[in-house]
Write a protein that holds these residues in place. Structure first.
Motif, mmCIF file in Angstrom:
data_model
loop_
_atom_site.group_PDB
_atom_site.id
_atom_site.type_symbol
_atom_site.label_atom_id
_atom_site.label_comp_id
_atom_site.label_asym_id
_atom_site.label_seq_id
_atom_site.Cartn_x
_atom_site.Cartn_y
_atom_site.Cartn_z
ATOM 1 N N ILE A 222 0.851 -1.181 0.000
ATOM 2 C CA ILE A 222 0.000 0.000 0.000
ATOM 3 C C ILE A 222 0.891 1.237 0.000
ATOM 4 N N GLY A 223 0.560 2.189 -0.873
ATOM 5 C CA GLY A 223 1.298 3.456 -0.927
ATOM 6 C C GLY A 223 0.360 4.627 -1.098
ATOM 7 N N GLY A 224 0.816 5.805 -0.723
ATOM 8 C CA GLY A 224 0.034 7.018 -0.937
ATOM 9 C C GLY A 224 -0.055 7.352 -2.407
ATOM 10 N N ARG A 225 -1.005 8.200 -2.773
ATOM 11 C CA ARG A 225 -1.211 8.543 -4.182
ATOM 12 C C ARG A 225 -0.004 9.257 -4.788
ATOM 13 N N ASN A 226 0.785 9.883 -3.964
ATOM 14 C CA ASN A 226 1.961 10.606 -4.477
ATOM 15 C C ASN A 226 3.254 9.812 -4.344
ATOM 16 N N GLU A 227 3.157 8.578 -3.803
ATOM 17 C CA GLU A 227 4.349 7.739 -3.683
ATOM 18 C C GLU A 227 4.647 7.050 -5.009
ATOM 19 N N LYS A 228 5.919 6.782 -5.243
ATOM 20 C CA LYS A 228 6.346 6.059 -6.435
ATOM 21 C C LYS A 228 6.738 4.635 -6.026
ATOM 22 N N ILE A 229 5.845 3.693 -6.295
ATOM 23 C CA ILE A 229 6.105 2.292 -5.975
ATOM 24 C C ILE A 229 6.079 1.502 -7.276
ATOM 25 N N GLY A 230 7.140 0.772 -7.528
ATOM 26 C CA GLY A 230 7.198 -0.028 -8.748
ATOM 27 C C GLY A 230 6.269 -1.218 -8.674
ATOM 28 N N GLY A 231 5.610 -1.521 -9.785
ATOM 29 C CA GLY A 231 4.717 -2.669 -9.824
ATOM 30 C C GLY A 231 3.393 -2.330 -10.483
ATOM 31 N N GLU A 232 2.456 -3.272 -10.421
ATOM 32 C CA GLU A 232 1.142 -3.115 -11.061
ATOM 33 C C GLU A 232 0.166 -2.443 -10.107
ATOM 34 N N ILE A 233 -0.487 -1.400 -10.569
ATOM 35 C CA ILE A 233 -1.521 -0.747 -9.778
ATOM 36 C C ILE A 233 -2.788 -1.614 -9.827
ATOM 37 N N ILE A 234 -3.283 -2.001 -8.646
ATOM 38 C CA ILE A 234 -4.489 -2.826 -8.573
ATOM 39 C C ILE A 234 -5.730 -1.977 -8.394
ATOM 40 N N GLY A 235 -5.691 -1.054 -7.447
ATOM 41 C CA GLY A 235 -6.868 -0.238 -7.227
ATOM 42 C C GLY A 235 -6.717 0.680 -6.043
ATOM 43 N N ALA A 236 -7.719 1.539 -5.853
ATOM 44 C CA ALA A 236 -7.697 2.526 -4.772
ATOM 45 C C ALA A 236 -8.251 1.923 -3.489
ATOM 46 N N VAL A 237 -7.661 2.337 -2.385
ATOM 47 C CA VAL A 237 -8.146 2.000 -1.047
ATOM 48 C C VAL A 237 -8.198 3.309 -0.268
ATOM 49 N N GLY A 238 -9.340 3.953 -0.248
ATOM 50 C CA GLY A 238 -9.421 5.278 0.354
ATOM 51 C C GLY A 238 -8.522 6.245 -0.401
ATOM 52 N N ASP A 239 -7.628 6.886 0.332
ATOM 53 C CA ASP A 239 -6.697 7.829 -0.280
ATOM 54 C C ASP A 239 -5.365 7.183 -0.639
ATOM 55 N N GLU A 240 -5.310 5.847 -0.608
ATOM 56 C CA GLU A 240 -4.076 5.132 -0.919
ATOM 57 C C GLU A 240 -4.305 4.190 -2.099
ATOM 58 N N ILE A 241 -3.230 3.545 -2.531
ATOM 59 C CA ILE A 241 -3.289 2.681 -3.709
ATOM 60 C C ILE A 241 -2.636 1.342 -3.381
ATOM 61 N N LEU A 242 -3.266 0.264 -3.843
ATOM 62 C CA LEU A 242 -2.695 -1.071 -3.687
ATOM 63 C C LEU A 242 -1.898 -1.422 -4.935
ATOM 64 N N TYR A 243 -0.672 -1.868 -4.736
ATOM 65 C CA TYR A 243 0.203 -2.301 -5.822
ATOM 66 C C TYR A 243 0.505 -3.796 -5.660
ATOM 67 N N LYS A 244 0.589 -4.490 -6.793
ATOM 68 C CA LYS A 244 1.143 -5.841 -6.797
ATOM 69 C C LYS A 244 2.598 -5.703 -7.192
ATOM 70 N N THR A 245 3.510 -6.081 -6.286
ATOM 71 C CA THR A 245 4.915 -5.779 -6.504
ATOM 72 C C THR A 245 5.796 -6.684 -5.661
#
Length: 277
Positions: A222-245
């Motif tokens: 899980i990362g914030g919307r302004n974070e740079k996390i490598g991997g596949e974006i799965i979807g939004a969780v509130g104000d954050e984003i779930l990545y498969k990575t």
């Protein structure tokens, strides 16, 4: 012993021209609690009904205990349905007698523990029980059946928090006995996280993700919307984003966050968001 207690492959179920299940597939190990997660109308209850032979898929296969489902397997499977059907005029004692005849491994001692702990009156008609006590009675019958596989649809619905905790403990203890297994569908994902070993997320009649709980958490961040996390974006969780990575960035998600992100997808539609964003 078969490798899987439940093995569902590419099942399709239609009601008239409407396709309710579309190539659904998953498997359940012996000694495992497997959770089916999804929004209302996703196909959870239809899938469970196919597992215990109340419905038959139009395509695909379902193996239980390593063989195609048949009526001969009935006493090895116990089911708790969402609608909690009760027979008119049946007393609690009548249910005990009926289930003890249907299930060769019926555990009367365990059933009595339920009755004494929750002070259920077996002389009373079950239709006159409170909603919560009807759930307890059905759970008592299901767990005491001695079946190797329990199929439970919303088993903690209408229970107070203390009783819910008791029930979750009972289910965890159940699967420790002789590699017994549970397939459970529930909207209470926080509860499922406490007891589930593996899960499948179903949306619009399709399985969109299935895994063990531990592996799913290790594969996502899980990362914030302004974070740079490598991997596949799965979807939004509130104000954050779930990545498969496989990157060690962000934080580990909960089962609830994984479920929400996969169900909502990459775009979350909300009346509080601008439509042009």
């Amino acid at each position: 012993m078969a490798e899987k207690i439940v093995d569902v492959k590419n099942i399709v179920k239609r009601f008239g021209e409407k396709t309710v299940l579309n190539n659904v597939g998953f498997s359940v190990d012996y000694g495992e609690i497997f959770s089916l997660i999804g929004p209302n109308g996703a196909g959870k209850t239809t899938t469970l009904r196919c597992l215990y032979g109340d419905l038959f898929p139009d395509q695909g296969t379902i193996d239980i205990f390593g063989v195609k489902f048949s009526q001969n397997l009935k006493d090895r499977i116990a089911v708790l349905t969402e609608n909690r059907i009760s027979f008119s005029r049946f007393r609690g004692e009548d249910y005990r007698k009926l289930w003890s005849m249907l299930y060769h491994e019926w555990n009367d001692e365990l059933f009595n523990k339920f009755i004494m702990h929750y002070n259920l009156d077996l002389r009373e008609r079950v239709e006159n029980y409170s909603t919560g006590m009807k759930v307890i009675m059905n759970l008592a019958l299901t767990v005491s059946s001695g079946a190797e596989l329990l199929i439970l649809d919303e088993p903690t619905l209408n229970l107070d928090p203390v009783v819910r905790t008791d029930v979750l403990r009972v289910l965890k203890d159940f699967v420790k006995q002789d590699k017994r297994s549970i397939v459970i569908s529930s909207h209470e994902i926080y509860e499922l996280e406490e007891i589930a070993d593996a899960f499948a997320i179903i949306k619009e009649g399709k399985i969109i993700y299935t895994d063990t709980v531990d592996d799913a958490k290790s594969k996502h961040r899980i990362g914030g919307r302004n974070e740079k996390i490598g991997g596949e974006i799965i979807g939004a969780v509130g104000d954050e984003i779930l990545y498969k990575t496989d990157k060690g960035e962000g934080r580990y998600p909960t089962l609830m966050e994984i479920s929400i992100a996969y169900i909502q997808g990459q775009r979350r539609f909300s009346p509080f968001e601008r439509s042009d964003l």
